[in-house]
Design a protein around this motif. Structure first.
Motif, PDB file in Angstrom:
ATOM      1  N   VAL A   1       0.849  -1.193   0.000  1.00  0.00           N
ATOM      2  CA  VAL A   1       0.000   0.000   0.000  1.00  0.00           C
ATOM      3  C   VAL A   1       0.887   1.247   0.000  1.00  0.00           C
ATOM      4  CG1 VAL A   1      -1.730   1.299   1.315  1.00  0.00           C
ATOM      5  CG2 VAL A   1      -1.823  -1.207   1.267  1.00  0.00           C
ATOM      6  N   PRO A   2       0.692   2.177  -0.933  1.00  0.00           N
ATOM      7  CA  PRO A   2       1.462   3.430  -0.893  1.00  0.00           C
ATOM      8  C   PRO A   2       1.193   4.174   0.418  1.00  0.00           C
ATOM      9  CG  PRO A   2       0.315   3.191  -2.999  1.00  0.00           C
ATOM     10  CD  PRO A   2      -0.216   2.126  -2.092  1.00  0.00           C
ATOM     11  N   GLY A   3       2.213   4.829   0.958  1.00  0.00           N
ATOM     12  CA  GLY A   3       2.110   5.480   2.264  1.00  0.00           C
ATOM     13  C   GLY A   3       1.117   6.629   2.280  1.00  0.00           C
ATOM     14  N   GLY A   4       0.670   6.972   3.510  1.00  0.00           N
ATOM     15  CA  GLY A   4      -0.244   8.094   3.630  1.00  0.00           C
ATOM     16  C   GLY A   4      -0.810   8.210   5.031  1.00  0.00           C
ATOM     17  N   PHE A   5      -1.820   9.057   5.175  1.00  0.00           N
ATOM     18  CA  PHE A   5      -2.429   9.286   6.486  1.00  0.00           C
ATOM     19  C   PHE A   5      -3.905   9.628   6.303  1.00  0.00           C
ATOM     20  CE2 PHE A   5      -0.685  13.276   4.918  1.00  0.00           C
ATOM     21  CZ  PHE A   5      -1.688  14.205   5.149  1.00  0.00           C
ATOM     22  N   CYS A   6      -4.631   9.632   7.411  1.00  0.00           N
ATOM     23  CA  CYS A   6      -6.059   9.954   7.404  1.00  0.00           C
ATOM     24  C   CYS A   6      -6.296  11.217   8.230  1.00  0.00           C
ATOM     25  CB  CYS A   6      -6.876   8.819   8.006  1.00  0.00           C
ATOM     26  SG  CYS A   6      -6.728   7.254   7.124  1.00  0.00           S
ATOM     27  N   VAL A   7      -7.017  12.154   7.674  1.00  0.00           N
ATOM     28  CA  VAL A   7      -7.529  13.288   8.431  1.00  0.00           C
ATOM     29  C   VAL A   7      -8.831  12.782   9.052  1.00  0.00           C
ATOM     30  CG1 VAL A   7      -8.270  15.692   8.343  1.00  0.00           C
ATOM     31  CG2 VAL A   7      -6.511  14.867   6.766  1.00  0.00           C
ATOM     32  N   THR A   8      -8.896  12.662  10.352  1.00  0.00           N
ATOM     33  CA  THR A   8      -9.934  11.877  11.025  1.00  0.00           C
ATOM     34  C   THR A   8     -11.296  12.571  11.055  1.00  0.00           C
ATOM     35  OG1 THR A   8      -9.460  12.816  13.188  1.00  0.00           O
ATOM     36  CG2 THR A   8      -8.170  10.866  12.525  1.00  0.00           C
ATOM     37  N   THR A   9     -12.290  11.803  11.470  1.00  0.00           N
ATOM     38  CA  THR A   9     -13.638  12.361  11.656  1.00  0.00           C
ATOM     39  C   THR A   9     -13.641  13.407  12.768  1.00  0.00           C
ATOM     40  OG1 THR A   9     -14.168  10.506  13.125  1.00  0.00           O
ATOM     41  CG2 THR A   9     -14.825  10.297  10.825  1.00  0.00           C
ATOM     42  N   HIS A  10     -12.726  13.278  13.728  1.00  0.00           N
ATOM     43  CA  HIS A  10     -12.611  14.309  14.778  1.00  0.00           C
ATOM     44  C   HIS A  10     -12.220  15.649  14.151  1.00  0.00           C
ATOM     45  CE1 HIS A  10     -11.808  16.320  18.521  1.00  0.00           C
ATOM     46  NE2 HIS A  10     -10.519  16.473  18.221  1.00  0.00           N
ATOM     47  N   ALA A  11     -11.351  15.577  13.138  1.00  0.00           N
ATOM     48  CA  ALA A  11     -10.966  16.802  12.419  1.00  0.00           C
ATOM     49  C   ALA A  11     -12.180  17.403  11.701  1.00  0.00           C
ATOM     50  CB  ALA A  11      -9.858  16.486  11.417  1.00  0.00           C
ATOM     51  N   TYR A  12     -12.980  16.532  11.088  1.00  0.00           N
ATOM     52  CA  TYR A  12     -14.201  17.012  10.411  1.00  0.00           C
ATOM     53  C   TYR A  12     -15.146  17.684  11.411  1.00  0.00           C
ATOM     54  CZ  TYR A  12     -18.891  16.627   8.372  1.00  0.00           C
ATOM     55  OH  TYR A  12     -20.173  16.892   7.943  1.00  0.00           O
ATOM     56  N   LYS A  13     -15.321  17.058  12.575  1.00  0.00           N
ATOM     57  CA  LYS A  13     -16.206  17.639  13.591  1.00  0.00           C
ATOM     58  C   LYS A  13     -15.659  18.975  14.086  1.00  0.00           C
ATOM     59  CE  LYS A  13     -17.631  13.060  15.227  1.00  0.00           C
ATOM     60  NZ  LYS A  13     -17.536  12.078  16.320  1.00  0.00           N
TER      61      LYS A  13
END
Length: 872
Positions: free
Chosen positions: A36-48
């Motif tokens: 899997v190519p590397g990366g990160f997730c901007v979480t649902t907490h960030a959305y809230k």
């Protein structure tokens, strides 16, 4: 989890509430060591955190939840308003800083794919695929932040709002994570299904591939190559002409390019890559424990996985090994009831019939006749039996499977033939006596005497017991019921189709045979239909009762009759009907369905429809006329063959058997539904006690438990909390209701449709099985539930299927068209008895034919023509 950002190696399947389905699956793949190519997730907490900066957002979501899912204009208007609002909001400084630091950690030199990942996405029962936006080849800090914001706003695209509304998701409860993943610049990209999405075969890997980025396939601008792999072998290669590809631009963004002519017809993947991909796909499937829809790309010869989600379109399989190959038939299609059933209804049927032959899948039962079909005799007789009695398409599908080498190479179980012979021989002996020795006129009294005895025994065995002991007694009685039925009633009922087949063989022409089926003596379901007609004639004389019925409800149905003129008279007649037939209803093989005694208003449409479409007393006159036509047909047949001689005697005998035994074909089901209704009374009585003890919240919750679980509950041995178990089962049942069960499938999950019936039919005709002779034209009336029917004079009933619970509608119908059925299934036999044309087994008839369209039903050749495109 309050983090604004989580890297792939920090998340897994348990992180779904924080990173959505896409992010959770990528994290799971990454942790498991898949490429899997590397990366990160901007979480649902960030959305809230982001939407919390808006004072308007709460009221906007409230308005969205109020909208009608079908009002597309309003959905579009509010979606645009919310998206515009979100795109103008500033990202809080701390959140912005967290995103930038994560981007720097992975590498600022890379381009990125930025994808939305909703919490109600890539789930086992709802994929939500394509509902939010994806942005490719994004470079630089500012573009990164701008596209993260655009992803948040895409939670409110028109399609996403409509999809959530249609599937019952609260807009306030769906949150968005954003997946930021390093871009791969591939030579080839594609989509791989680890189970064939068309046939459902779990052993076949299906791969779509094209040059450049996978966006060309997803957006539909290119026809991809199709490859299929089974057991390490490429079984299909369909190389398409690929004129266009999408590639990344160095400065960011993408571009469409025309491919050189020599590359357009080139195989996108080498054979080696196809096999490597299939092997990788199966490993990913094993890791997740279910078939997967995988997005992949190949860069410099290396395979990368950029997404994996469950395949949600497959019909579930029974709990059984995929090998050796087995074949299963939908019990619901045989019984004309294809709806999903609750766990209690399924478990009752699995108590009556052997569990190793009647298998659960998707809230339905499937019959597994594989062991019989492993024998040469079984392969010869069984498909013919299914074709004659039930469904020609099912017969063709079975023939297709049993001719495959992988099926034929498995020998039958040792001793199976001998065991079958011991079971079948006494039944055959009884059938032979009924065909040639016994007085056919005595068959009805013999069968009904057994039914009364069995019914009395059943109730007596349940008296004097309570609690789990009563339920165990019920289980035992159910477990011996089928055997008693087979030995005592089946030898009579089986003579009906057998005598018909013998008559067809003996006669030079079978033109008169369909008339022999009219007004069969003693048919308990036809008698029920006649009584419905009597009730309708009574209501004609009582106009206040008619008005009352139009607005009656089940709770006060009988009480309300006291307050209208003539109500007491109708009440007495109706109660007499319920006393004899109140245990019946549409879909009556499912114990959990409301019976007519419980929901009497189910009968109102049939009564009122009869009044609209049938003249007073006409139903009785038609029945008498049918008896006369059958007698005249018998006389003409005998005149043709002569009244003396061995052949004439055999034909005369078979006609008597056919008429007498045909009238008994509904008796087994009548008894079975009596037994089921008694079981329901007992179970609900026990459920009342469980509610009083606080174990269940309401008595109908028992429908979501099995019989075994109810016994365990009574003994205090149920290991799971019943309340949470019921809640889980209710959710599962809702999903099962959305599934479309196949008629025939294999243990590999393949849905087998069989070759279509051959013949010369008019262009555009809907082809089925000719079930009752005659050709008529009329207005189509689509009826999905008989309790909601509104048939008028001269209309043609078009239904998914029919069972005895639909019988009240037959008096009103000019002809019958069903999606399910064969020559000897309920609708066909009753249509012949009533003398109305019928075509059954017409795939998707209720969808292809529109309500109110003029159609022609050809019951001689077995097809339906749509005569006008206009409908009401």
């Amino acid at each position: 989890m309050k983090s604004h950002v989580l890297f792939f190696d920090q998340v897994d399947r348990s992180s779904l509430p924080y990173v959505g389905g896409k992010g959770a699956n990528l994290g799971e793949l990454s942790k498991a060591g898949f490429p899997v190519p590397g990366g990160f997730c901007v979480t649902t907490h960030a959305y809230k955190t982001f939407i919390a900066t808006s004072p308007e957002m709460d009221s906007l979501l409230g308005e969205l939840n109020k909208l009608n899912p079908n009002d597309l204009n309003q959905l579009r208007k509010w979606g645009e308003r919310i998206r515009s609002h979100l795109l103008q909001l500033e990202i809080p400084a701390e959140l912005k800083s967290d995103i930038i630091h994560a981007w720097e950690a992975v590498g600022t030199r890379y381009a990125y794919a930025i994808r939305s990942s909703a919490t109600a996405e890539d789930l086992p029962t709802a994929s939500f695929a394509g509902q939010q936006d994806t942005y490719l080849n994004i470079r630089g800090q500012d573009e990164l932040l701008r596209h993260v914001r655009k992803c948040w706003a895409s939670l409110f695209t028109d399609r996403a709002i409509a999809y959530r509304a249609k599937n019952g998701f609260d807009h306030r409860q769906v949150y968005l994570s954003v997946v930021v993943q390093r871009m791969v610049n591939p030579e080839v990209s594609g989509i791989m299904f680890t189970a064939d999405p068309v046939s459902g075969n779990r052993k076949v890997v299906s791969i779509d591939a094209s040059f450049g980025l996978g966006e060309a396939i997803v957006s539909g601008i290119v026809s991809a190559d199709l490859y299929k792999v089974k057991a390490g072998q490429i079984i299909l290669k369909n190389v398409s002409e690929k004129k266009i590809a999408i590639y990344s631009l160095p400065e960011g963004g993408t571009i469409k390019k025309d491919l050189p002519p020599d590359q357009q017809t080139q195989q996108a993947l080498t054979d080696s890559q196809i096999l490597r991909l299939a092997e990788l796909g199966k490993k990913i499937e094993t890791h997740f424990g279910s078939p997967q829809d995988i997005e992949f790309c190949i860069e410099n010869g290396k395979i990368f996985v950029v997404q994996s989600r469950p395949v949600t379109s497959l019909y579930p399989l029974p709990d059984m090994p995929q090998e050796p190959l087995r074949v299963m038939i939908s019990f619901g299609h045989v019984q004309m009831m294809t709806n999903a059933m609750k766990p209690l209804g399924l478990s009752v049927l699995q108590t009556v019939f052997p569990k190793n032959v009647f298998l659960k899948a998707g809230g339905r039962l499937f019959i597994d006749p594989t062991e019989v079909l492993r024998t040469k005799l079984g392969r010869t007789i069984f498909p013919k039996f299914i074709g004659h009695l039930f469904d020609e398409a099912v017969s063709n599908a079975i023939r297709e499977v049993i001719q495959r080498p992988e099926f034929l190479r498995v020998p039958p179980q040792p001793g199976l033939v001998q065991s079958a012979r011991r079971l079948v021989t006494p039944i055959i002996r009884e059938v032979w006596k009924n065909l040639w020795k016994r007085d056919p006129k005595l068959a009805k009294s013999t069968v009904e005497s057994f039914m009364q005895k069995k019914w009395t025994e059943f109730r007596e065995q349940l008296q004097g017991e309570n609690g789990e002991r009563r339920l165990e007694a019920l289980q035992h009685q159910l477990s011996i019921f089928a055997k008693d039925l087979i030995h005592n009633i089946f030898p009579y009922v089986a003579c009906f189709p057998i005598s018909l087949l013998l008559l067809k063989k003996l006669l030079e022409s079978d033109q008169e045979l369909h008339r022999l089926n009219k007004s069969l003596p003693g048919n308990i379901t036809s008698e029920m239909g006649l009584v419905i007609g009597d009730l309708a004639d009574l209501v004609r004389e009582l106009p206040e009762v008619e008005e009352y019925l139009k607005q009656a409800n089940d709770r006060t149905f009988y009480e309300g009759l006291f307050h209208v003129r003539g109500g007491d008279r109708f009440k007495r007649a109706f109660e007499a009907f319920i006393a004899k037939y109140g245990h019946r209803c549409p879909g009556e093989i499912d114990l959990t369905r409301p019976r007519w005694r419980e929901a009497p208003t189910q009968l109102v449409p049939a009564i009122l429809g009869h009044m609209r479409s049938v003249k007073p007393g006409e139903h009785r006159e038609k029945f008498i006329q049918g008896e006369q036509e059958a007698k005249e047909a018998a006389r003409r047949i005998l005149d043709q063959v002569g009244n003396s001689g061995f052949k004439a005697k055999r034909i005369k005998r078979l006609i008597e058997v056919y008429r007498s035994m045909g009238g008994l074909r509904e008796h087994p089901k009548y008894l079975f539904t009596l037994i089921l209704d008694e079981c329901k009374k007992v179970i609900l009585s026990e459920a009342d006690e469980l509610v009083k003890k606080g174990i269940l919240q309401q008595k109908e919750d028992v429908f979501f438990l099995t019989l075994d679980e109810l016994v365990q509950l009574g003994k205090g041995e149920l290991k799971q909390d019943p309340v949470s178990l019921v809640a889980e089962r209710k959710e599962q049942y809702e999903w099962h209701q959305t599934l479309n069960p196949p008629k025939v499938m294999t243990s590999e999950g393949e849905i087998v449709t069989g070759s279509p019936r051959k013949g010369k039919f008019p262009e555009g005709a809907l082809v089925g099985t000719a079930a009752s002779a005659g050709v008529v034209e009329g207005k189509a009336r689509i009826v999905l539930k008989p309790e909601e029917a509104h048939l008028n004079e001269g209309e043609i009933l078009v239904a998914p299927h029919t069972d005895p619970g639909w019988t009240p509608l037959f008096q009103s119908a000019k002809a019958l068209v069903t999606e399910v059925g064969g020559l000897m299934t309920h609708g066909s036999v009753v249509a012949r008895e009533y003398g109305i044309p019928a075509v059954v087994g017409v795939d998707d008839a209720t969808r292809k034919i529109k309500d109110g369209q003029m159609i022609r039903v050809d019951g001689n050749q077995g097809f339906v023509e749509i005569l006008s495109d206009e409908n009401e």
